[in-house]
Design an enzyme around this catalytic site. Structure first.
Site, PDB file in Angstrom:
ATOM      1  N   TYR A  21       6.564  -0.741   6.820  1.00 25.06           N
ATOM      2  CA  TYR A  21       5.137  -1.028   6.696  1.00 25.06           C
ATOM      3  C   TYR A  21       4.861  -1.781   5.393  1.00 25.06           C
ATOM      4  O   TYR A  21       4.141  -2.781   5.368  1.00 25.06           O
ATOM      5  CB  TYR A  21       4.355   0.295   6.736  1.00 25.06           C
ATOM      6  CG  TYR A  21       2.918   0.179   6.336  1.00 25.06           C
ATOM      7  CD1 TYR A  21       1.974  -0.400   7.190  1.00 25.06           C
ATOM      8  CD2 TYR A  21       2.473   0.654   5.093  1.00 25.06           C
ATOM      9  CE1 TYR A  21       0.639  -0.507   6.818  1.00 25.06           C
ATOM     10  CE2 TYR A  21       1.150   0.551   4.720  1.00 25.06           C
ATOM     11  CZ  TYR A  21       0.232  -0.030   5.584  1.00 25.06           C
ATOM     12  OH  TYR A  21      -1.077  -0.138   5.207  1.00 25.06           O
ATOM     13  N   GLU A  43      -7.395   4.220   8.387  1.00 23.31           N
ATOM     14  CA  GLU A  43      -7.797   4.537   7.007  1.00 23.31           C
ATOM     15  C   GLU A  43      -8.825   5.671   6.991  1.00 23.31           C
ATOM     16  O   GLU A  43      -8.777   6.550   6.130  1.00 23.31           O
ATOM     17  CB  GLU A  43      -8.398   3.310   6.308  1.00 23.31           C
ATOM     18  CG  GLU A  43      -7.470   2.116   6.166  1.00 23.31           C
ATOM     19  CD  GLU A  43      -6.395   2.279   5.104  1.00 23.31           C
ATOM     20  OE1 GLU A  43      -6.375   3.311   4.412  1.00 23.31           O
ATOM     21  OE2 GLU A  43      -5.561   1.375   4.989  1.00 23.31           O
ATOM     22  N   TRP A  51      -1.155   8.731   3.384  1.00 23.05           N
ATOM     23  CA  TRP A  51      -0.982   7.606   4.309  1.00 23.05           C
ATOM     24  C   TRP A  51       0.283   7.783   5.137  1.00 23.05           C
ATOM     25  O   TRP A  51       0.336   7.396   6.292  1.00 23.05           O
ATOM     26  CB  TRP A  51      -0.962   6.288   3.531  1.00 23.05           C
ATOM     27  CG  TRP A  51      -0.824   5.089   4.421  1.00 23.05           C
ATOM     28  CD1 TRP A  51       0.220   4.221   4.468  1.00 23.05           C
ATOM     29  CD2 TRP A  51      -1.755   4.621   5.418  1.00 23.05           C
ATOM     30  NE1 TRP A  51       0.000   3.248   5.424  1.00 23.05           N
ATOM     31  CE2 TRP A  51      -1.207   3.469   6.017  1.00 23.05           C
ATOM     32  CE3 TRP A  51      -3.006   5.079   5.865  1.00 23.05           C
ATOM     33  CZ2 TRP A  51      -1.850   2.766   7.041  1.00 23.05           C
ATOM     34  CZ3 TRP A  51      -3.646   4.373   6.879  1.00 23.05           C
ATOM     35  CH2 TRP A  51      -3.071   3.230   7.446  1.00 23.05           C
TER      36      TRP A  51
END
Length: 196
Positions: A21, A43, A51
Site C-alpha cells: 500500500y 478513512e 490504518w
C-alpha cells in the site's frame, strides 16, 4: 517495484499488504471520484483505530460496500445495515456504517454542484499536490489549516466521521499532499506524478 532494501516511511512496516500500500498507493494523486469515495469510507471507518486494521479488512469492505459504488451505497436499506452489523469482515460499528451510506448521498450532492468530487476536493490545494519535505516521522502533522478548512466545509454539508485528522489522512492517501519522508524512495517518484 519491491525494492526490499530501499528506505521507506517507517509507519508501513509490519505486513506485506501494508508495505505494498505504501509503495503503490499512498500519496499517489487520485483524480477519480470512485477511488476518492473508497478512501473516504475507509478513512472514516478508521477513526479511533489503526490504518493497518482497516487495510486488513479492505477486501471485506469492497465486498460489503458494492465495490465502493457510491450510487449503490447511497441506497443501502436499513435491513442491509443490520446484516453488515453481523459481518466480521468489516468494522461492526453502526454509526460508522450508517455514516458511510449518509456520506454517499452527500457525495453525490457535491458532484452535482461541482461537476465531480475531485473538482471539489482538489480545489482546497489549488489543483496541485502540496510537496512536503519531512525528514522524520515526528515532523509530519496530524492536521493542517487546509484539513481543518476541508473538514469544516464537509461538516457544514452534513458529512459525518470526517474530522480534520481523518481528512488529513485522506489528503495524504489520495495525494493531495506528498508526505513521504525525503529519505523514502517513493518521495521523488510521487513528486514527479504531479507534473501534469
Amino acid at each position: 517495484m519491491h525494492t526490499h532494501d530501499a528506505f521507506r516511511c517507517p509507519w508501513c512496516r509490519g505486513f506485506e499488504a501494508y508495505v505494498q500500500y505504501h509503495d503503490e498507493e499512498w500519496g499517489v494523486p487520485v483524480w477519480e471520484d470512485g477511488k476518492q469515495f473508497e478512501f473516504l469510507v475507509l478513512e472514516s471507518a478508521q477513526a479511533g483505530l489503526s490504518w493497518s486494521t482497516i487495510l486488513k479488512k479492505r477486501e471485506g469492505y469492497r465486498d460489503a460496500f458494492a465495490n465502493f459504488d457510491y450510487k449503490i451505497v447511497a441506497d443501502f436499506p436499513e435491513g442491509y445495515v443490520l446484516e453488515l452489523l453481523q459481518n466480521p469482515a468489516i468494522i461492526r460499528n453502526g454509526a460508522k456504517i450508517r455514516s458511510a451510506i449518509h456520506n454517499a448521498r452527500l457525495f453525490m450532492d457535491v458532484q452535482a454542484k461541482h461537476g465531480s468530487f475531485v473538482n471539489y476536493i482538489w480545489d482546497f490545494v489549488g489543483g496541485q499536490p502540496i510537496q512536503n519535505s519531512w525528514s522524520e516521522l515526528s515532523e509530519v502533522p496530524a492536521t493542517t489549516p487546509i484539513s481543518d478548512r476541508l473538514a469544516k466545509d464537509l461538516k457544514q454539508k452534513g458529512f459525518k466521521f470526517l474530522g480534520s485528522t481523518v481528512m488529513y489522512a485522506h489528503m495524504q492517501a489520495t495525494g493531495l499532499v506528498n508526505d513521504h519522508l525525503v529519505g523514502c524512495f517513493r518521495h521523488e517518484q510521487v513528486r514527479q506524478l504531479t507534473q501534469k
